[in-house]
Motif scaffolding. Structure first.
Motif, PDB file in Angstrom:
ATOM      1  N   ALA A  92       0.826  -1.213   0.000  1.00  0.00           N
ATOM      2  CA  ALA A  92       0.000   0.000   0.000  1.00  0.00           C
ATOM      3  C   ALA A  92       0.859   1.261   0.000  1.00  0.00           C
ATOM      4  O   ALA A  92       0.425   2.320  -0.444  1.00  0.00           O
ATOM      5  N   THR A  93       2.102   1.123   0.469  1.00  0.00           N
ATOM      6  CA  THR A  93       2.947   2.310   0.621  1.00  0.00           C
ATOM      7  C   THR A  93       3.741   2.672  -0.634  1.00  0.00           C
ATOM      8  O   THR A  93       4.510   3.629  -0.605  1.00  0.00           O
ATOM      9  N   GLY A  94       3.586   1.928  -1.719  1.00  0.00           N
ATOM     10  CA  GLY A  94       4.297   2.328  -2.937  1.00  0.00           C
ATOM     11  C   GLY A  94       4.417   1.239  -3.971  1.00  0.00           C
ATOM     12  O   GLY A  94       4.404   0.056  -3.662  1.00  0.00           O
ATOM     13  N   ASP A 142      -1.925  -1.532   7.126  1.00  0.00           N
ATOM     14  CA  ASP A 142      -1.719  -1.022   8.494  1.00  0.00           C
ATOM     15  C   ASP A 142      -0.608   0.019   8.551  1.00  0.00           C
ATOM     16  O   ASP A 142      -0.512   0.800   9.499  1.00  0.00           O
ATOM     17  N   LYS A 143       0.236   0.058   7.493  1.00  0.00           N
ATOM     18  CA  LYS A 143       1.339   1.023   7.500  1.00  0.00           C
ATOM     19  C   LYS A 143       0.903   2.414   7.029  1.00  0.00           C
ATOM     20  O   LYS A 143       1.650   3.378   7.172  1.00  0.00           O
ATOM     21  N   LEU A 144      -0.306   2.513   6.471  1.00  0.00           N
ATOM     22  CA  LEU A 144      -0.795   3.831   6.045  1.00  0.00           C
ATOM     23  C   LEU A 144      -1.160   4.629   7.295  1.00  0.00           C
ATOM     24  O   LEU A 144      -1.888   4.143   8.158  1.00  0.00           O
ATOM     25  N   PRO A 193      -7.628  -4.887  -0.546  1.00  0.00           N
ATOM     26  CA  PRO A 193      -6.604  -4.388   0.376  1.00  0.00           C
ATOM     27  C   PRO A 193      -6.581  -5.237   1.654  1.00  0.00           C
ATOM     28  O   PRO A 193      -7.641  -5.625   2.157  1.00  0.00           O
ATOM     29  N   ILE A 194      -5.405  -5.555   2.150  1.00  0.00           N
ATOM     30  CA  ILE A 194      -5.294  -6.399   3.354  1.00  0.00           C
ATOM     31  C   ILE A 194      -4.117  -5.990   4.232  1.00  0.00           C
ATOM     32  O   ILE A 194      -3.260  -5.204   3.825  1.00  0.00           O
ATOM     33  N   SER A 195      -4.069  -6.570   5.413  1.00  0.00           N
ATOM     34  CA  SER A 195      -2.808  -6.634   6.151  1.00  0.00           C
ATOM     35  C   SER A 195      -2.610  -8.101   6.484  1.00  0.00           C
ATOM     36  O   SER A 195      -3.371  -8.682   7.263  1.00  0.00           O
ATOM     37  N   ALA A 196      -1.602  -8.707   5.862  1.00  0.00           N
ATOM     38  CA  ALA A 196      -1.331 -10.135   6.095  1.00  0.00           C
ATOM     39  C   ALA A 196      -0.870 -10.347   7.536  1.00  0.00           C
ATOM     40  O   ALA A 196      -1.250 -11.315   8.185  1.00  0.00           O
ATOM     41  N   ARG A 210      -1.533  -8.479  10.258  1.00  0.00           N
ATOM     42  CA  ARG A 210      -2.571  -8.256  11.284  1.00  0.00           C
ATOM     43  C   ARG A 210      -3.891  -8.942  10.939  1.00  0.00           C
ATOM     44  O   ARG A 210      -4.919  -8.688  11.564  1.00  0.00           O
ATOM     45  N   ALA A 211      -3.849  -9.776   9.904  1.00  0.00           N
ATOM     46  CA  ALA A 211      -5.025 -10.544   9.468  1.00  0.00           C
ATOM     47  C   ALA A 211      -6.249  -9.654   9.206  1.00  0.00           C
ATOM     48  O   ALA A 211      -7.367  -9.981   9.565  1.00  0.00           O
TER      49      ALA A 211
END
Ligand SMILES: Nc1nc2c(ncn2[C@@H]2O[C@H](COP(=O)(O)OP(=O)(O)OP(=O)(O)O)[C@@H](O)[C@H]2O)c(=O)[nH]1
Ligand SMILES: [Mg+2]
Length: 308
Positions: A97-99, A126-128, A152-155, A157-158
């Motif tokens: 998501a960050t780039g 989660d990094k956004l 969109p996901i966070s692997a 943080r599930a």
């Protein structure tokens, strides 16, 4: 009346360090692949097989695809990841998501020429810093290709994994299950043990060393109710041995302790771990030596693969 079954290969493709192995483990609810903060951790194709009644998903974790480097090991890793694309029924293209960078463009070019549907999965949301930033990211990435879906996901943080899994299942073709319902991976125990040791080796050493080392399990033997595992950490140069061993053997001891704990979890039993550090010069750049260490030059079959 017979029920319709579904089964398919889902390739998880992306540049190094985007979180492919983390995603595989989160989807499986189990540690199948090793993970590290350093790029180029995964070196083989690793299957995670998940069967839920009529549906069997065969996830394929792959080495991170990156712009060609000179070493034979890197060529091998790129070749392997590319070959997986051909076998896939569904391609999960993992980005951050960050780039978006040049490697992402290179990979998109590779996968856009196949017939399999491409699911763009945007990881590390989660990094956004602000949730509002996600929508513009999706809009920007959407422009790049006609993706079948974007999730969109966070692997780590599930986040949104259930929705991703549902989407994947809908995309699978009808067909009979290719593996038994109990099987969860294609990798044998010595491979899995060697990988757990390599994970600790990577986390306990500096930036350069991981690329020059590999681990091979020599033997696993029962002795008086204990499983004795003997493994060799191969380095490329004599000068790298002290880096792995550390002052008074402290580092090797820490690696061994951390690996042993992880292997006990994997095998569910007590073990004794014997670690050796040996030199095989220039192993990352010699096709023959790569072969002798289990990295098959032919492609998909790799270190520790079950060959029946
Ligand atoms: N913040 C955050 N970090 C993540 C997430 N997913 C993975 N990571 C971290 O990203 C790093 C790389 O994760 P891996 O799963 O090893 O990445 P990979 O794509 O398999 O990497 P290679 O095997 O080297 O190609 C690790 O430090 C993970 O903890 C996520 O959703 N959020
Ligand atoms: Mg990986």
């Amino acid at each position: 009346m017979s029920t319709v079954t579904r089964c398919g290969y889902v390739a998880i493709i992306g540049r190094p360090n985007v979180g492919k192995s983390t995603l595989l483990n989160t989807l499986m609810g189990k540690k199948i692949s090793i993970i590290s903060a350093k790029p180029q951790t995964t070196r083989n194709q690793i299957l995670g097989i998940k069967t839920n009644e009529a549906i069997q998903v065969v996830y394929m974790d792959t080495p991170g695809l990156h712009h060609a480097e000179k070493r034979a090991m890197n060529r091998y890793m790129n070749r392997l990841a590319s070959s997986v694309i051909i076998d896939a029924d569904v391609i999960v293209f993992l980005v951050e998501a960050t780039g978006w960078n040049d490697d992402d463009d290179m990979i998109l070019k590779k996968i856009s020429s196949t017939n399999a549907p491409v699911l763009l999965v945007i990881n590390k949301v989660d990094k956004l810093k602000d949730k509002k930033l996600l929508l513009p990211v999706i809009e920007k990435y959407k422009e790049k290709f006609n993706f079948t879906h974007i999730v969109p996901i966070s692997a780590q943080r599930a986040i949104n994994i259930d929705s991703l899994e549902k989407t994947i299942m809908q995309m699978l073709p009808e067909g009979v299950h290719l593996f038994s319902d109990e099987q969860i991976t294609d990798k044998n125990t010595p491979f899995q043990v060697a990988e757990r040791i390599r994970e600790k080796l990577i986390s306990h050493t500096g930036q350069e060393l991981p690329y020059s080392t590999t681990v091979v399990v020599d033997s696993m033997q029962e002795k008086e109710g204990l499983l004795h595992i003997s493994a060799v950490i191969w380095v490329e140069r004599e000068g790298q041995k002290p880096i792995v061993i550390g002052k008074n053997g402290e580092r090797l001891k820490s690696i061994g302790t951390a690996a042993r704990k992880d292997i006990v979890k994997l095998l569910g039993r007590k073990i004794f771990l014997h670690l050796w550090v040996k030199v095989k010069s220039n192993w990352t750049n010699d096709e023959r030596v790569l072969g002798s260490l289990g990295f098959s030059p032919l492609g998909p079959l790799g270190e520790g693969d079950e060959r029946s």
